[in-house]
Design a protein around this motif. Structure first.
Motif, PDB file in Angstrom:
ATOM      1  N   GLU A  53     -44.509  37.426  16.969  1.00  0.00           N
ATOM      2  CA  GLU A  53     -45.536  37.940  16.061  1.00  0.00           C
ATOM      3  C   GLU A  53     -46.405  36.807  15.521  1.00  0.00           C
ATOM      4  O   GLU A  53     -47.636  36.931  15.453  1.00  0.00           O
ATOM      5  CB  GLU A  53     -44.861  38.670  14.903  1.00  0.00           C
ATOM      6  N   SER A  57     -50.463  36.227  16.128  1.00  0.00           N
ATOM      7  CA  SER A  57     -51.376  36.062  14.998  1.00  0.00           C
ATOM      8  C   SER A  57     -52.182  34.777  15.127  1.00  0.00           C
ATOM      9  O   SER A  57     -53.395  34.767  14.901  1.00  0.00           O
ATOM     10  CB  SER A  57     -50.595  36.037  13.684  1.00  0.00           C
ATOM     11  N   ASN A  94     -57.485  45.909  15.108  1.00  0.00           N
ATOM     12  CA  ASN A  94     -56.914  46.041  13.772  1.00  0.00           C
ATOM     13  C   ASN A  94     -56.535  44.681  13.196  1.00  0.00           C
ATOM     14  O   ASN A  94     -55.616  44.563  12.409  1.00  0.00           O
ATOM     15  CB  ASN A  94     -55.711  46.974  13.801  1.00  0.00           C
ATOM     16  N   SER A  95     -57.256  43.638  13.632  1.00  0.00           N
ATOM     17  CA  SER A  95     -57.063  42.283  13.129  1.00  0.00           C
ATOM     18  C   SER A  95     -58.364  41.803  12.502  1.00  0.00           C
ATOM     19  O   SER A  95     -59.439  42.217  12.897  1.00  0.00           O
ATOM     20  CB  SER A  95     -56.680  41.337  14.267  1.00  0.00           C
ATOM     21  N   SER A 111     -54.916  44.122   3.360  1.00  0.00           N
ATOM     22  CA  SER A 111     -53.944  45.204   3.534  1.00  0.00           C
ATOM     23  C   SER A 111     -54.457  46.353   4.398  1.00  0.00           C
ATOM     24  O   SER A 111     -53.680  47.191   4.832  1.00  0.00           O
ATOM     25  CB  SER A 111     -53.492  45.732   2.176  1.00  0.00           C
ATOM     26  N   TYR A 113     -55.561  45.981   7.343  1.00  0.00           N
ATOM     27  CA  TYR A 113     -55.412  45.559   8.735  1.00  0.00           C
ATOM     28  C   TYR A 113     -53.952  45.224   9.041  1.00  0.00           C
ATOM     29  O   TYR A 113     -53.170  44.932   8.153  1.00  0.00           O
ATOM     30  CB  TYR A 113     -56.274  44.312   9.000  1.00  0.00           C
ATOM     31  N   GLU A 114     -53.608  45.271  10.327  1.00  0.00           N
ATOM     32  CA  GLU A 114     -52.261  44.881  10.735  1.00  0.00           C
ATOM     33  C   GLU A 114     -52.075  43.371  10.615  1.00  0.00           C
ATOM     34  O   GLU A 114     -51.064  42.899  10.123  1.00  0.00           O
ATOM     35  CB  GLU A 114     -51.983  45.323  12.171  1.00  0.00           C
ATOM     36  N   ILE A 115     -53.046  42.624  11.125  1.00  0.00           N
ATOM     37  CA  ILE A 115     -52.982  41.169  11.084  1.00  0.00           C
ATOM     38  C   ILE A 115     -54.272  40.673  10.454  1.00  0.00           C
ATOM     39  O   ILE A 115     -55.355  41.098  10.842  1.00  0.00           O
ATOM     40  CB  ILE A 115     -52.841  40.567  12.491  1.00  0.00           C
ATOM     41  N   TYR A 127     -51.648  37.579   6.640  1.00  0.00           N
ATOM     42  CA  TYR A 127     -51.115  38.899   6.314  1.00  0.00           C
ATOM     43  C   TYR A 127     -50.799  39.574   7.635  1.00  0.00           C
ATOM     44  O   TYR A 127     -51.666  39.703   8.490  1.00  0.00           O
ATOM     45  CB  TYR A 127     -52.171  39.687   5.536  1.00  0.00           C
ATOM     46  N   SER A 128     -49.543  39.960   7.825  1.00  0.00           N
ATOM     47  CA  SER A 128     -49.160  40.546   9.097  1.00  0.00           C
ATOM     48  C   SER A 128     -48.259  41.752   8.882  1.00  0.00           C
ATOM     49  O   SER A 128     -47.177  41.627   8.328  1.00  0.00           O
ATOM     50  CB  SER A 128     -48.449  39.486   9.930  1.00  0.00           C
ATOM     51  N   PHE A 129     -48.723  42.898   9.313  1.00  0.00           N
ATOM     52  CA  PHE A 129     -47.962  44.142   9.277  1.00  0.00           C
ATOM     53  C   PHE A 129     -47.412  44.435   7.882  1.00  0.00           C
ATOM     54  O   PHE A 129     -46.247  44.764   7.711  1.00  0.00           O
ATOM     55  CB  PHE A 129     -46.838  44.126  10.304  1.00  0.00           C
ATOM     56  N   GLY A 130     -48.253  44.276   6.857  1.00  0.00           N
ATOM     57  CA  GLY A 130     -47.875  44.641   5.507  1.00  0.00           C
ATOM     58  C   GLY A 130     -47.187  43.557   4.704  1.00  0.00           C
ATOM     59  O   GLY A 130     -46.817  43.784   3.560  1.00  0.00           O
TER      60      GLY A 130
END
Length: 136
Positions: A53, A57, A94-95, A111, A113-115, A127-130
């Motif tokens: 992950e 990123s 979604n990044s 928040s 976005y996923e990444i 910021y990654s997946f919350g």
């Protein structure tokens, strides 16, 4: 009586949790080592997933930074400043990468976005997946 091998002990302890008492009867050191082994066994997949992950990123971040659309910047006196004097938002799927030296964006904006990366005058947030991973 023939003692079971370590592999069969481990498999038995997963199938039958009461089998762990066999380790306690043998010795406390073996029981502690068994718990450490099981902990390591379960943590390795999580470490691999986090590494993959993080690599994804960083790759997204590098691609955006190296793109021609990304504004030039200068690091002086402990602050990051844009040569154009404006904020920059770059989305891929979604990044997102937010380059903000004016104060238009905050960590809360990531928040959505996923990444996401937020580069501010004095810090960088990933910021990654919350989960906010890093703030430097």
């Amino acid at each position: 009586m023939k003692q079971p091998r370590i592999i069969s002990k481990i498999s038995q302890s997963f199938v039958n949790p009461a089998y762990y008492k066999v380790y306690l009867k043998e010795s406390v050191v073996k029981a502690i080592l068994f718990i450490m082994f099981i902990s390591i066994l379960f943590s390795i997949p999580n470490m691999i997933l986090m590494t993959i992950e993080a690599k994804q990123s960083v790759t997204v971040f590098e691609n955006i930074i190296n793109s021609e659309d990304f504004p030039g910047f200068v690091y002086e006196n402990g602050e990051l400043n844009s040569l154009s004097g404006e904020s920059f938002l770059y989305e891929i799927g979604n990044s997102v990468v937010m380059f903000d030296t004016v104060g238009d964006y905050s960590i809360a904006d990531l928040s959505k976005y996923e990444i996401g990366f937020l580069l501010d005058k004095t810090y960088m947030s990933l910021y990654s997946f919350g989960i906010e991973k890093t703030q430097i």
